[in-house]
Design a protein around this motif. Structure first.
Motif, PDB file in Angstrom:
ATOM      1  N   ILE A  87       0.811  -0.968  -0.005  1.00 28.84           N
ATOM      2  CA  ILE A  87       0.046   0.159   0.042  1.00 28.84           C
ATOM      3  C   ILE A  87       0.929   1.343   0.046  1.00 28.84           C
ATOM      4  O   ILE A  87       1.672   1.523   0.822  1.00 28.84           O
ATOM      5  CB  ILE A  87      -0.912   0.121   1.261  1.00 28.84           C
ATOM      6  CG1 ILE A  87      -1.819  -1.077   1.412  1.00 28.84           C
ATOM      7  CG2 ILE A  87      -1.879   1.312   1.024  1.00 28.84           C
ATOM      8  CD1 ILE A  87      -2.731  -1.288   2.476  1.00 28.84           C
ATOM      9  N   SER A  88       0.994   1.951  -0.921  1.00 34.64           N
ATOM     10  CA  SER A  88       1.987   2.945  -1.385  1.00 34.64           C
ATOM     11  C   SER A  88       0.974   4.491  -0.876  1.00 34.64           C
ATOM     12  O   SER A  88      -0.262   4.521  -1.338  1.00 34.64           O
ATOM     13  CB  SER A  88       2.408   3.206  -2.736  1.00 34.64           C
ATOM     14  OG  SER A  88       2.612   4.371  -2.940  1.00 34.64           O
ATOM     15  N   SER A  89       1.533   5.375  -0.196  1.00 35.33           N
ATOM     16  CA  SER A  89       1.018   6.416  -0.055  1.00 35.33           C
ATOM     17  C   SER A  89       2.012   7.659  -0.065  1.00 35.33           C
ATOM     18  O   SER A  89       3.026   7.730   0.631  1.00 35.33           O
ATOM     19  CB  SER A  89       0.459   6.466   1.408  1.00 35.33           C
ATOM     20  OG  SER A  89      -0.236   7.733   1.804  1.00 35.33           O
ATOM     21  N   THR A  90       1.579   8.843  -0.769  1.00 34.38           N
ATOM     22  CA  THR A  90       2.174  10.133  -0.861  1.00 34.38           C
ATOM     23  C   THR A  90       1.599  11.007   0.409  1.00 34.38           C
ATOM     24  O   THR A  90       1.024  10.127   1.141  1.00 34.38           O
ATOM     25  CB  THR A  90       1.755  10.820  -1.980  1.00 34.38           C
ATOM     26  OG1 THR A  90       2.765  12.106  -2.030  1.00 34.38           O
ATOM     27  CG2 THR A  90       0.304  11.336  -2.298  1.00 34.38           C
ATOM     28  N   TRP A  91       1.901  12.129   0.694  1.00 38.57           N
ATOM     29  CA  TRP A  91       1.604  12.786   1.720  1.00 38.57           C
ATOM     30  C   TRP A  91       0.423  13.584   1.523  1.00 38.57           C
ATOM     31  O   TRP A  91       0.161  14.082   0.168  1.00 38.57           O
ATOM     32  CB  TRP A  91       2.854  13.495   2.497  1.00 38.57           C
ATOM     33  CG  TRP A  91       3.299  14.507   1.946  1.00 38.57           C
ATOM     34  CD1 TRP A  91       3.976  14.412   0.660  1.00 38.57           C
ATOM     35  CD2 TRP A  91       3.373  15.942   1.962  1.00 38.57           C
ATOM     36  NE1 TRP A  91       4.575  15.781   0.083  1.00 38.57           N
ATOM     37  CE2 TRP A  91       4.065  16.775   1.013  1.00 38.57           C
ATOM     38  CE3 TRP A  91       2.939  16.696   3.148  1.00 38.57           C
ATOM     39  CZ2 TRP A  91       4.285  18.135   1.185  1.00 38.57           C
ATOM     40  CZ3 TRP A  91       3.110  18.016   3.235  1.00 38.57           C
ATOM     41  CH2 TRP A  91       3.622  18.789   2.172  1.00 38.57           C
ATOM     42  N   GLY A  92      -0.105  14.159   2.467  1.00 42.03           N
ATOM     43  CA  GLY A  92      -1.536  15.089   2.476  1.00 42.03           C
ATOM     44  C   GLY A  92      -2.647  14.501   2.505  1.00 42.03           C
ATOM     45  O   GLY A  92      -2.817  13.309   2.354  1.00 42.03           O
ATOM     46  N   PRO A  93      -3.770  15.312   2.435  1.00 38.99           N
ATOM     47  CA  PRO A  93      -5.090  14.927   2.553  1.00 38.99           C
ATOM     48  C   PRO A  93      -5.457  13.891   1.465  1.00 38.99           C
ATOM     49  O   PRO A  93      -6.509  13.089   1.966  1.00 38.99           O
ATOM     50  CB  PRO A  93      -6.028  16.113   3.183  1.00 38.99           C
ATOM     51  CG  PRO A  93      -4.835  17.127   3.246  1.00 38.99           C
ATOM     52  CD  PRO A  93      -3.638  16.800   2.761  1.00 38.99           C
ATOM     53  N   GLU A  94      -5.026  14.101   0.381  1.00 34.98           N
ATOM     54  CA  GLU A  94      -5.414  13.504  -0.720  1.00 34.98           C
ATOM     55  C   GLU A  94      -4.756  12.023  -0.955  1.00 34.98           C
ATOM     56  O   GLU A  94      -5.092  11.398  -1.842  1.00 34.98           O
ATOM     57  CB  GLU A  94      -5.203  14.421  -1.983  1.00 34.98           C
ATOM     58  CG  GLU A  94      -6.042  15.586  -2.028  1.00 34.98           C
ATOM     59  CD  GLU A  94      -4.822  16.863  -1.594  1.00 34.98           C
ATOM     60  OE1 GLU A  94      -3.758  16.408  -1.214  1.00 34.98           O
ATOM     61  OE2 GLU A  94      -5.222  17.872  -1.744  1.00 34.98           O
ATOM     62  N   SER A  95      -3.869  11.767  -0.053  1.00 33.50           N
ATOM     63  CA  SER A  95      -2.977  10.579  -0.090  1.00 33.50           C
ATOM     64  C   SER A  95      -3.893   9.374   0.348  1.00 33.50           C
ATOM     65  O   SER A  95      -4.923   9.192   0.906  1.00 33.50           O
ATOM     66  CB  SER A  95      -1.851  10.506   0.718  1.00 33.50           C
ATOM     67  OG  SER A  95      -2.316  10.778   2.156  1.00 33.50           O
ATOM     68  N   THR A  96      -3.246   8.198   0.099  1.00 32.49           N
ATOM     69  CA  THR A  96      -4.147   6.827   0.546  1.00 32.49           C
ATOM     70  C   THR A  96      -3.997   7.011   2.317  1.00 32.49           C
ATOM     71  O   THR A  96      -5.137   6.529   2.486  1.00 32.49           O
ATOM     72  CB  THR A  96      -2.971   5.770   0.213  1.00 32.49           C
ATOM     73  OG1 THR A  96      -2.716   5.638  -1.129  1.00 32.49           O
ATOM     74  CG2 THR A  96      -3.767   4.366   0.459  1.00 32.49           C
ATOM     75  N   PHE A  97      -2.850   7.287   2.770  1.00 30.12           N
ATOM     76  CA  PHE A  97      -2.889   7.437   4.224  1.00 30.12           C
ATOM     77  C   PHE A  97      -3.863   8.141   4.765  1.00 30.12           C
ATOM     78  O   PHE A  97      -4.294   8.235   5.570  1.00 30.12           O
ATOM     79  CB  PHE A  97      -1.469   7.571   4.546  1.00 30.12           C
ATOM     80  CG  PHE A  97      -1.157   7.412   6.097  1.00 30.12           C
ATOM     81  CD1 PHE A  97      -1.093   6.080   6.685  1.00 30.12           C
ATOM     82  CD2 PHE A  97      -1.381   8.499   7.014  1.00 30.12           C
ATOM     83  CE1 PHE A  97      -0.701   5.842   7.831  1.00 30.12           C
ATOM     84  CE2 PHE A  97      -1.322   8.174   8.227  1.00 30.12           C
ATOM     85  CZ  PHE A  97      -1.033   7.050   9.014  1.00 30.12           C
TER      86      PHE A  97
END
Length: 397
Positions: A212-222
């Motif tokens: 599970i890959s996530s960039t940062w910020g509110p629009e990210s997977t996390f």
């Protein structure tokens, strides 16, 4: 790092009295973020074996820095100069994967991207707080200072970026070098070691590995789907979390691991923010992600990839736009595993359109980048072969 205490460095006043290897060309490596540092870690090995070169590192910024950044730079075993000291010296080459503070250093500056491309995928800068004008990493405001073009070499991944540069900052055109993408090159070259990476992650032949890959910020997977980690970890497949370094830098590792605590107890393995993600992506049977660079590299290098988020406004035709247009979308309201099985069964190989959007010089980035570095240094390029470009074996926390 105390800005008032200077380091007895191998450069600057009195250096001749301290050094053992004399006459080295000083190279400054600027690390304003861990993301920039991990990209530079792919470039510095192109010259670090040369005894004519002395690399030194610095963390730019006098008043504000990301949490954990100084510890990361010191973990590299590097000679680290306080920022105030670094600004006082002159360098034959300055390496940076960011525009931050580049007008304050003295030397020939080579600017690289810290992810996929220089043009950026997001139409609006998250730093501007409600920006209404689209920005790129090739704008005049980030490449010039008081009418002066800062980079001596601006490393681009694609000819399309060169065309964009002519529009956004034509005076920097002479500094541009289309080199391709060193990260994608390394991942493509490393796919033959896939089974070794799976063994390093403890994945058996009959197990399915999901990253599970996530960039940062509110629009990210996390940011959008924190529950996804728990849902997948409870399904019996091996799950690895790749988190953008800025997630940990902004929240702290304790908070992040706490939020993932139930998933970790169910078997989730969390990659360190500075290493291992490329190998994990190669080892995976499927990657679930967002509009971030990791997800793009997964799809472009040949791993089945699913987009799990609603992306922010993207530049049309950008690599992220190609990714979200081509990749299947995860339906969070349906059972997950059947969707992933379908994606894996229907996978036909690398997303060629995406790979073509990422790099115009496939397989050539290391050679072009090294040649450019030596041109700026004013040194003949060594006859030795380029260092092995395979990505390192992953490890998890």
């Amino acid at each position: 790092m105390d800005g008032q205490t200077w380091v007895r460095a191998p450069i600057g006043m009195g250096a001749a009295e301290r050094v053992t290897v004399a006459g080295c060309r000083p190279v400054l490596v600027m690390v304003p973020t861990m993301t920039a540092g991990t990209r530079l870690a792919e470039v510095v090995p192109l010259v670090e074996a040369d005894h004519r070169i002395q690399p030194v590192y610095t963390v730019p910024g006098s008043t504000e820095r990301w949490h954990g950044l100084e510890e990361y730079v010191r973990s590299l075993g590097a000679m680290v100069l306080p920022w105030e000291q670094a600004k006082r010296e002159s360098y034959d080459l300055v390496l940076t994967a960011s525009h931050r503070e580049i007008e304050q250093v003295r030397g020939k500056v080579m600017v690289l991207s810290h992810g996929v491309g220089n043009a950026k995928s997001r139409r609006y800068s998250r730093k501007a707080g409600g920006a209404t004008r689209g920005t790129t990493g090739l704008d005049r405001e980030v490449l010039t200072y008081r009418g002066r073009v800062i980079p001596a070499a601006l490393m681009l991944s694609h000819d399309k970026e060169l065309a964009l540069l002519r529009k956004r900052c034509p005076e920097a055109h002479g500094a541009a070098v289309v080199a391709g993408d060193i990260c994608l090159d390394r991942m493509v070259a490393s796919r033959r070691y896939r089974e070794g990476y799976r063994m390093a992650l403890g994945v058996s032949e009959d197990e399915c590995l999901v990253t599970i890959s996530s960039t940062w910020g509110p629009e990210s997977t996390f940011g959008q789907h924190l529950e996804l980690y728990q849902r997948l970890s409870a399904q019996g497949c091996r799950v690895v979390a790749q988190l953008h370094p800025n997630i940990v830098a902004a929240h702290g590792s304790g908070a992040v691991l706490g939020w993932l605590g139930d998933s970790i107890r169910a078997g989730l393995r969390v990659l360190p923010p500075d290493r291992g993600w490329q190998a994990a992506v190669i080892a995976s049977d499927v990657v679930i992600g967002d509009h971030g660079s990791c997800t793009m590299y997964a799809a472009a290098s040949g791993t089945p990839t699913v987009v799990a988020t609603e992306p922010p406004a993207l530049w049309p035709g950008s690599p992220a736009d190609v990714l979200v247009r081509n990749a299947p979308r995860l339906d969070h309201g349906r059972e997950l595993w059947s969707q992933l099985r379908k994606v894996m069964a229907e996978h036909e190989g690398p997303d060629v359109e995406l790979a073509t959007a990422i790099t115009a010089r496939p397989g050539q980035a290391a050679a072009i980048t090294r040649s450019t570095m030596y041109r700026l240094l004013g040194l003949p390029e060594p006859a030795r072969a380029l260092p092995a470009n395979v990505v390192p074996v992953p490890w998890t926390s």
